[in-house]
Design an enzyme around this catalytic site. Sequence first.
Site, PDB file in Angstrom:
ATOM      1  N   SER A 220     -31.916  28.548  -7.405  1.00 15.55           N
ATOM      2  CA  SER A 220     -30.783  27.920  -6.713  1.00 15.55           C
ATOM      3  C   SER A 220     -29.599  28.840  -6.426  1.00 15.55           C
ATOM      4  O   SER A 220     -28.799  28.525  -5.542  1.00 15.55           O
ATOM      5  CB  SER A 220     -30.309  26.708  -7.519  1.00 15.55           C
ATOM      6  OG  SER A 220     -30.060  27.074  -8.867  1.00 15.55           O
TER       7      SER A 220
ATOM      8  N   LYS B 250     -25.694  25.651  -1.912  1.00 17.93           N
ATOM      9  CA  LYS B 250     -24.693  24.609  -1.667  1.00 17.93           C
ATOM     10  C   LYS B 250     -24.120  24.603  -0.253  1.00 17.93           C
ATOM     11  O   LYS B 250     -23.565  23.609   0.174  1.00 17.93           O
ATOM     12  CB  LYS B 250     -23.565  24.688  -2.690  1.00 17.93           C
ATOM     13  CG  LYS B 250     -23.983  24.067  -4.020  1.00 17.93           C
ATOM     14  CD  LYS B 250     -22.821  23.464  -4.741  1.00 17.93           C
ATOM     15  CE  LYS B 250     -23.269  22.728  -5.984  1.00 17.93           C
ATOM     16  NZ  LYS B 250     -23.919  23.629  -6.975  1.00 17.93           N
TER      17      LYS B 250
HETATM   18  C1  LIG Z   1     -24.624  23.207  -8.004  1.00 14.48           C
HETATM   19  C2  LIG Z   1     -25.754  24.016  -8.494  1.00 14.48           C
HETATM   20  C3  LIG Z   1     -26.896  23.423  -9.094  1.00 14.48           C
HETATM   21  C4  LIG Z   1     -27.017  21.931  -9.339  1.00 14.48           C
HETATM   22  O1  LIG Z   1     -26.906  21.148  -8.184  1.00 14.48           O
HETATM   23  P1  LIG Z   1     -26.534  19.594  -8.304  1.00 14.48           P
HETATM   24  O2  LIG Z   1     -26.585  19.089  -6.901  1.00 14.48           O
HETATM   25  O3  LIG Z   1     -25.152  19.506  -8.894  1.00 14.48           O
HETATM   26  O4  LIG Z   1     -27.549  18.967  -9.205  1.00 14.48           O
HETATM   27  C5  LIG Z   1     -27.930  24.256  -9.464  1.00 14.48           C
HETATM   28  N1  LIG Z   1     -27.856  25.596  -9.317  1.00 14.48           N
HETATM   29  C6  LIG Z   1     -26.795  26.201  -8.760  1.00 14.48           C
HETATM   30  C7  LIG Z   1     -26.790  27.680  -8.622  1.00 14.48           C
HETATM   31  C8  LIG Z   1     -25.697  25.444  -8.326  1.00 14.48           C
HETATM   32  O5  LIG Z   1     -24.632  26.048  -7.772  1.00 14.48           O
END
Ligand SMILES: *Cc1c(COP(=O)(O)O)cnc(C)c1O
Length: 336
Positions: free
Chosen positions: A309, A57
């Site tokens: 992510s 993010k």
């Molecule tokens: C925010 C987040 C997501 C999803 O991202 P979006 O842009 O809201 O679809 C996935 N994995 C992690 C670890 C996140 O912090």
Amino acid sequence: MSLPETAPSLADIRSARDATAGLALRTPLITAPSLSALAGREVLLKLESLQPIGAFKLRGAINAVSRLDHEQKRRGIGCCSTGNHGRAVAYAAARAGIRATICLSALVPDAKVRAIQLLGAEVKRIGNSQDAAQAEIDRLVRSDGLTDIPPFDHPHVIAGQGTIALELLDDRPDLSAIIVPLSGGGLISGIAIAAKALKPDIRIIGVSMDRGAAMHESLMAGRPVDVTEVPSLADSLGGGIGLANRWTFPICRALVDETILVGEEEIYRGMQALFGDQKLVTEGAAAVGPAALIAGKLKLNGPAAMIISGHNVDPDQFLAIAGGQPVKIGDQVIRG
Ligand SMILES: *Cc1c(COP(=O)(O)O)cnc(C)c1O
């Protein structure tokens, strides 16, 4: 179906790569032998869990901060996220030398509050709900001219997340699919815009948990809808897409080829496999791609990359899963 006129372009995403260079990590893309054997195709993992705040993010937050004018920077930024977005905003502000105010409800655990304070942000504890925290941010926007950085539904945030796709296709132009954890859709929107501009036939697949999957439900309904939030191992995927959604819903409708839902046991197995096979510590949201593959819900027809992510998981929960012990989520007991 067409994109909103103000949606970021490939050029905007390339410019976001310049704006985030040296601040966001250019993350490694590694091969996953066990998942590849299972898929019968090469499966690669894009390790966004290695970013300084432990999640992708900060790409979007850094890009959004870089677009602020002098006066906006002087007044500072804020948000009311308890999770990875709150950390990203705090980190981006600190690196730019500007003030960040994160409003959190009194119910947010102290460990999460400290993590955000450690990044140099001012934390305001307000009320007993996320709505109360958002109301305080709205008040600061009006009274102090603070800029609220949204977690997903903003062109600069989307463009920042899209830089991941530039790295992926630089490293592996032969990718046939990208598998993306999906919540509000900022991550998948940016990736889809960049990847499809560079390679129109690439498949973009979103994966969410099977209860409270806001974007999936909205795509099915043909308009943004509310969902009931249910506790999940993939806590970073919770929350709605906003009934007044402007960008991520139309972008997902136009560019996402498929959405897949996974259950809590499947997410548990995904986390366990990433640790067992790759020695990766991940949070539930990051393990939904492997979870879908292991559950037999994902068919690949060429090399594919999965976005790992984030890794911001409660240590006790992670250790239990790594050790094959049951974990409690809300009033549910999850076993692998
Ligand atoms: C925010 C987040 C997501 C999803 O991202 P979006 O842009 O809201 O679809 C996935 N994995 C992690 C670890 C996140 O912090």
